[in-house]
Enzyme design. Structure first.
Site, PDB file in Angstrom:
ATOM      1  N   ASP A 120      19.495  -8.884-126.469  1.00  0.00           N
ATOM      2  CA  ASP A 120      18.562  -9.437-125.479  1.00  0.00           C
ATOM      3  C   ASP A 120      18.220  -8.507-124.310  1.00  0.00           C
ATOM      4  O   ASP A 120      19.124  -7.931-123.702  1.00  0.00           O
ATOM      5  CB  ASP A 120      19.165 -10.689-124.818  1.00  0.00           C
ATOM      6  CG  ASP A 120      19.752 -11.673-125.800  1.00  0.00           C
ATOM      7  OD1 ASP A 120      19.536 -11.533-127.010  1.00  0.00           O
ATOM      8  OD2 ASP A 120      20.452 -12.593-125.331  1.00  0.00           O
TER       9      ASP A 120
ATOM     10  N   GLU B  99      18.606 -20.711-126.062  1.00  0.00           N
ATOM     11  CA  GLU B  99      19.177 -19.620-125.271  1.00  0.00           C
ATOM     12  C   GLU B  99      18.085 -18.976-124.420  1.00  0.00           C
ATOM     13  O   GLU B  99      16.896 -19.164-124.655  1.00  0.00           O
ATOM     14  CB  GLU B  99      19.769 -18.547-126.196  1.00  0.00           C
ATOM     15  CG  GLU B  99      20.940 -19.038-127.020  1.00  0.00           C
ATOM     16  CD  GLU B  99      21.583 -17.907-127.823  1.00  0.00           C
ATOM     17  OE1 GLU B  99      22.813 -17.811-127.788  1.00  0.00           O
ATOM     18  OE2 GLU B  99      20.864 -17.131-128.468  1.00  0.00           O
TER      19      GLU B  99
END
Ligand SMILES: *[C@@H]1O[C@H](CO)[C@@H](O)[C@H](O)[C@H]1NC(C)=O
Ligand SMILES: *[C@@H]1O[C@H](CO)[C@@H](O)[C@H](O)[C@H]1NC(C)=O
Ligand SMILES: *[C@@H]1O[C@H](CO)[C@@H](O)[C@H](O)[C@H]1NC(C)=O
Ligand SMILES: *[C@@H]1O[C@H](CO)[C@@H](O)[C@H](O)[C@H]1NC(C)=O
Ligand SMILES: *[C@@H]1O[C@H](CO)[C@@H](O)[C@H](O)[C@H]1NC(C)=O
Ligand SMILES: *[C@@H]1O[C@H](CO)[C@@H](O)[C@H](O)[C@H]1NC(C)=O
Length: 541
Positions: A40, A240
């Protein structure tokens, strides 16, 4: 874009010079770390004329583990320079690997609300999830159970290069009542300044419950839980990496909407088990997000607004610190279904190009549009490699007199009386159709077919596939913009209302481009431009 490794040798900082970035499959204008695992994007912040890109990084290997924050800096979102690791699990305050640094975000504390750092230097403050693999007593004597995910902050007084953990961490040791039992799954704080409320806001996920918690704070250290949102829309495996930001609808400053964006894994459309990014449009009063009725679906409906319809677009993050209502996203260009086994070495995973996000009404509904950031133009030199206009294209396929592995291609066309398909093969040769990118007039969908995109597809049975995105013509014209790099395609349809992002791992020998048609597409125009390597910083100066 050049990477330096900082080796800390008895207090001496030495530069180990750049490598060539020409390994097989190495993206030429998409950010990758020189080596090791990345996932990420984190802490995206524009500060003092520099764009910071932090990211989930394993300093010790090319699969997920020992999670830390890697770091790169760019002056223009195009040429990146890799920096020393910003938050390293090997340097955790309670001992090496006692704490992993999971995803989060960063702000500039211009009003010195936190009192952190130094009274004369503006601190950057990052909020992130501390994951404690084992039971641990922290230096401040808080004790933490092994397996805990809690929210922490760190600050930098040297413009984002080095970071210090706040001594009071974690600032949110547990989820609030009645969610205390979610202490193993509580993560990915997104923080920002709320101008009207004159306070900081944190959106943090309870991934298993498909809920987002909203907190507010006056000083970034003490947080108050004020509301929650969810579940809504396609619910999938986990939620998320939330982001929450305002955008004017159709550019009208009098009509500000708020967009809540999050990763869903699994639960994407690309294939069963794929990860993806969705968003919900609504309003936000500084404390509570309320979804618009036409953007929130019953959780059981499986419906969602997808930010990208391809397999490789997860954990989208957006920049703090840009001008009014300017939103730029960078996204991890991989899919958890096969991320750790993609055939690249010595790095794993690339980021998408930075994309500008805007909100426009499409077919009567507010939609988040993505377009390549205009700074990408700085990587183009000279006239197009090829451009051509055909009044109509009969059924068949032709090899075009142009080839390449790093290209920006624009294709526009309109439907004839009996049009079925039109599109391009890229990274083809005579025998292999390569990656097929096109439009299906009968279903009004654009598509990417990567069934023949890889000579290493055996690394995962989930890799081959065809991905579809809805796309309606505008005044009869369909437009596809295709960004091709050594191991990816990003396809932008129309004004950016539909995009498909997919990794490809083709044979080096396949560099051809073919045009195919089924039916009688009209008014077909193509422009093929070359994109230069962003690793070659000398061409930038
Ligand atoms: C994490 O670091 C430890 C200690 O150096 C090492 O043994 C382990 O292999 C690393 N794990 C990963 C997944 O890189
Ligand atoms: C703040 O930082 C600046 C620059 O590093 C330094 O010159 C100054 O002495 C610091 N002030 C305090 C109060 O620590
Ligand atoms: C933590 O506990 C130890 C032992 O009781 C004590 O000496 C130390 O001062 C404490 N540290 C803090 C930050 O409270
Ligand atoms: C932060 O603000 C809270 C009240 O909102 C206050 O109780 C606390 O002392 C403040 N913390 C610091 C470090 O200033
Ligand atoms: C794929 O290649 C085959 C054989 O070279 C050719 O006949 C066919 O038209 C191509 N298809 C596309 C979609 O380009
Ligand atoms: C692509 O491959 C998938 C999985 O192998 C297969 O099910 C599908 O029929 C193929 N589609 C096309 C259009 O080639």
């Amino acid at each position: 874009m050049r990477a330096y490794f900082f080796l800390l040798l008895s207090g001496l900082v030495t530069f180990v010079s750049a490598q060539s970035y020409t390994e097989r499959y190495r993206p030429q204008y998409h950010y990758t770390p020189a080596k090791n695992w990345m996932n990420d994007p984190n802490g995206l912040i524009y500060h003092n004329g520099q764009y910071h890109l932090y990211y989930q990084y394993n300093p010790s290997g090319d699969v997920w583990g020992n999670m830390s924050w890697g770091h790169a800096i760019s002056n223009d979102l195009t040429y990146w320079e890799e920096q020393q690791v910003a938050l390293s699990a090997f340097d955790a305050p309670a001992g090496p690997l006692s704490e992993f640094y999971f995803s989060g975000s960063a702000v500039s504390d211009d009003i010195h609300s936190s009192g952190l750092g130094n009274s004369t230097r503006t601190p950057l403050v990052a909020a992130y999830t501390s994951y404690y693999p084992n039971d641990v007593t922290l230096p401040n004597n808080q004790t933490v159970r092994g397996g805990t995910q809690a929210q922490s902050i760190a600050y930098s007084t040297d413009d984002g290069l080095t970071w210090t953990e706040y001594a009071g961490n974690p600032v949110l040791p547990l989820p609030p009542s009645p969610y205390e039992d979610q202490w193993r799954d509580f993560r990915d704080p997104f923080i920002f300044w709320h101008e009207q409320g004159h306070h900081w806001v944190m959106v943090v996920s309870l991934p298993q419950l498909h809920k987002l918690l909203i907190y507010t704070s006056k000083n970034l250290t003490q947080w108050e839980h004020v509301s929650e949102f969810g579940p809504a829309n396609a619910v999938g495996g986990v939620w998320e990496c939330p982001n929450l930001f305002p955008l004017p609808l159709d550019g009208k400053k009098s009509n500000i909407k708020w967009v809540l964006m999050m990763g869903i894994n699994p639960g994407g459309l690309a294939f069963t088990g794929s990860s993806a990014t969705q968003y919900i449009v609504g309003s936000f009063d500084g404390k509570t997000f309320t979804a618009d009725a036409d953007s929130a679906y019953d959780p059981s409906s499986g419906k969602a607004n997808w930010l990208d319809y391809g397999p490789d677009y997860y954990a989208a993050a957006t920049y703090n610190g840009l001008g009014n209502f300017e939103r730029v996203a960078i996204t991890w260009m991989n899919d958890w279904a096969y991320a750790t086994i993609i055939p690249t070495f010595p790095w794993r995973s690339a980021m998408t190009i930075p994309r500008k996000l805007t909100l426009e009404k499409i077919d009567g509904q507010p939609r988040l549009l993505s377009t390549p950031h205009s700074n990408l133009q700085s990587l183009k030199h000279g006239p197009p490699l090829y451009s051509k206009h055909w009044d109509s294209i009969p059924t068949g396929s032709v090899t075009l007199p142009v080839s390449g592995k790093v290209l920006d291609i624009t294709l526009t066309f309109s439907s004839g009386k009996s049009s079925k398909h039109l599109g391009l093969g890229v990274r083809t040769n005579g025998m292999n159709n390569g990656t097929i990118i096109g439009y299906d007039f009968t279903t009004t969908q654009m598509f990417v077919n990567r069934n023949a995109s890889s000579d290493a597809s055996s690394f995962s049975s989930l890799f081959p596939g065809v991905y579809y995105a809805p796309l309606h013509s505008k005044d009869g014209t369909i437009k596809l913009r295709i960004l091709l790099d050594w191991s990816s395609v990003e396809v932008f349809g129309g004004r950016g209302e539909s995009t498909i992002t997919a990794q490809i791992f083709p044979s080096d020998a396949n560099t051809g481009i073919s045009l195919f048609s089924n039916g009688d597409a009209k008014d077909v125009r193509i422009k093929v431009e070359s994109v230069s390597s962003a690793w070659d910083i000398s061409s930038h100066k």
